[in-house]
Design a protein around this motif. Structure first.
Motif, PDB file in Angstrom:
ATOM      1  N   LEU A  17       0.813  -1.219   0.000  1.00  0.00           N
ATOM      2  CA  LEU A  17       0.000   0.000   0.000  1.00  0.00           C
ATOM      3  C   LEU A  17       0.841   1.261   0.000  1.00  0.00           C
ATOM      4  CD1 LEU A  17      -2.871  -1.046   2.441  1.00  0.00           C
ATOM      5  CD2 LEU A  17      -2.973  -0.797  -0.050  1.00  0.00           C
ATOM      6  N   GLU A  18       1.960   1.238   0.698  1.00  0.00           N
ATOM      7  CA  GLU A  18       2.831   2.425   0.722  1.00  0.00           C
ATOM      8  C   GLU A  18       3.362   2.736  -0.678  1.00  0.00           C
ATOM      9  OE1 GLU A  18       7.087   3.955   2.503  1.00  0.00           O
ATOM     10  OE2 GLU A  18       6.181   2.178   3.389  1.00  0.00           O
ATOM     11  N   MET A  19       3.803   1.710  -1.402  1.00  0.00           N
ATOM     12  CA  MET A  19       4.315   1.926  -2.760  1.00  0.00           C
ATOM     13  C   MET A  19       3.194   2.413  -3.673  1.00  0.00           C
ATOM     14  SD  MET A  19       6.802   2.077  -4.866  1.00  0.00           S
ATOM     15  CE  MET A  19       8.089   1.398  -3.838  1.00  0.00           C
ATOM     16  N   LYS A  20       2.022   1.853  -3.526  1.00  0.00           N
ATOM     17  CA  LYS A  20       0.883   2.298  -4.337  1.00  0.00           C
ATOM     18  C   LYS A  20       0.621   3.782  -4.100  1.00  0.00           C
ATOM     19  CE  LYS A  20      -3.958   1.535  -5.377  1.00  0.00           C
ATOM     20  NZ  LYS A  20      -5.199   0.872  -5.037  1.00  0.00           N
ATOM     21  N   ALA A  21       0.656   4.205  -2.839  1.00  0.00           N
ATOM     22  CA  ALA A  21       0.419   5.617  -2.515  1.00  0.00           C
ATOM     23  C   ALA A  21       1.513   6.503  -3.110  1.00  0.00           C
ATOM     24  CB  ALA A  21       0.344   5.800  -1.002  1.00  0.00           C
ATOM     25  N   GLN A  24       0.874   6.819  -6.774  1.00  0.00           N
ATOM     26  CA  GLN A  24      -0.286   7.683  -6.989  1.00  0.00           C
ATOM     27  C   GLN A  24       0.095   9.154  -6.824  1.00  0.00           C
ATOM     28  OE1 GLN A  24      -3.629   6.674  -7.923  1.00  0.00           O
ATOM     29  NE2 GLN A  24      -3.455   8.834  -8.472  1.00  0.00           N
ATOM     30  N   ARG A  25       0.859   9.465  -5.769  1.00  0.00           N
ATOM     31  CA  ARG A  25       1.289  10.857  -5.546  1.00  0.00           C
ATOM     32  C   ARG A  25       2.144  11.363  -6.705  1.00  0.00           C
ATOM     33  NH1 ARG A  25       1.875   9.061  -0.206  1.00  0.00           N
ATOM     34  NH2 ARG A  25       4.117   8.759  -0.475  1.00  0.00           N
ATOM     35  N   LEU A  26       3.053  10.534  -7.150  1.00  0.00           N
ATOM     36  CA  LEU A  26       3.904  10.921  -8.270  1.00  0.00           C
ATOM     37  C   LEU A  26       3.079  11.109  -9.539  1.00  0.00           C
ATOM     38  CD1 LEU A  26       6.765  11.493  -9.260  1.00  0.00           C
ATOM     39  CD2 LEU A  26       7.032   9.035  -9.662  1.00  0.00           C
ATOM     40  N   GLY A  27       2.153  10.205  -9.771  1.00  0.00           N
ATOM     41  CA  GLY A  27       1.277  10.327 -10.933  1.00  0.00           C
ATOM     42  C   GLY A  27       0.466  11.602 -10.889  1.00  0.00           C
ATOM     43  N   ASP A  28      -0.068  11.931  -9.729  1.00  0.00           N
ATOM     44  CA  ASP A  28      -0.828  13.176  -9.577  1.00  0.00           C
ATOM     45  C   ASP A  28       0.054  14.384  -9.875  1.00  0.00           C
ATOM     46  OD1 ASP A  28      -3.015  11.646  -8.862  1.00  0.00           O
ATOM     47  OD2 ASP A  28      -2.831  12.056  -6.708  1.00  0.00           O
ATOM     48  N   ALA A  29       1.273  14.375  -9.344  1.00  0.00           N
ATOM     49  CA  ALA A  29       2.183  15.505  -9.546  1.00  0.00           C
ATOM     50  C   ALA A  29       2.589  15.654 -11.007  1.00  0.00           C
ATOM     51  CB  ALA A  29       3.426  15.330  -8.676  1.00  0.00           C
ATOM     52  N   ARG A  30       2.698  14.537 -11.710  1.00  0.00           N
ATOM     53  CA  ARG A  30       3.130  14.557 -13.112  1.00  0.00           C
ATOM     54  C   ARG A  30       1.961  14.544 -14.097  1.00  0.00           C
ATOM     55  NH1 ARG A  30       8.519  12.260 -12.893  1.00  0.00           N
ATOM     56  NH2 ARG A  30       9.490  13.520 -11.278  1.00  0.00           N
ATOM     57  N   HIS A  31       0.750  14.503 -13.568  1.00  0.00           N
ATOM     58  CA  HIS A  31      -0.446  14.412 -14.415  1.00  0.00           C
ATOM     59  C   HIS A  31      -0.387  13.180 -15.317  1.00  0.00           C
ATOM     60  CE1 HIS A  31      -1.497  18.365 -12.972  1.00  0.00           C
ATOM     61  NE2 HIS A  31      -0.313  18.820 -13.366  1.00  0.00           N
TER      62      HIS A  31
END
Length: 98
Positions: A17-21, A24-31
């Motif tokens: 779950l930590e890696m998934k989060a 997800q955070r990186l994906g959000d930041a990079r769109h």
């Protein structure tokens, strides 16, 4: 002109779950989607490892050639050649010798 897209297949990868989060955070930041990030990470990893394997095989072949022939250049010869290249000179590599 139509470009052909290689066929793809679904593949499951289990991550904590930590890696998934983090993804997800990186994906959000990079769109970018998590899917895109993971595919890109795998692509880069495979390309890097393939290049490493090529270098490893070349090293093995060089060692076998040295063992068979004894031909080599000294560290000093290699350093001098590399320094001249770094200085912008267009010089041939040193000749191998026994």
């Amino acid at each position: 002109m139509s470009t052909s897209v290689p066929p793809t297949v679904p593949m499951a990868v289990k991550i904590d779950l930590e890696m998934k989060a983090r993804i997800q955070r990186l994906g959000d930041a990079r769109h970018r989607s998590m899917h895109w990030l993971m595919k890109e990470a795998i692509r880069q990893f495979v390309e890097r490892e393939e290049q490493q394997e090529v270098l490893r095989q070349e090293g093995i072949q060089a060692w076998e050639s040295y063992r068979d022939t004894g031909l080599h250049v000294t560290q000093e010869e290699a350093d001098t050649w590399l320094a001249r290249l770094e200085a912008g000179e267009d010089v041939e590599p040193p000749h191998c010798h026994v």
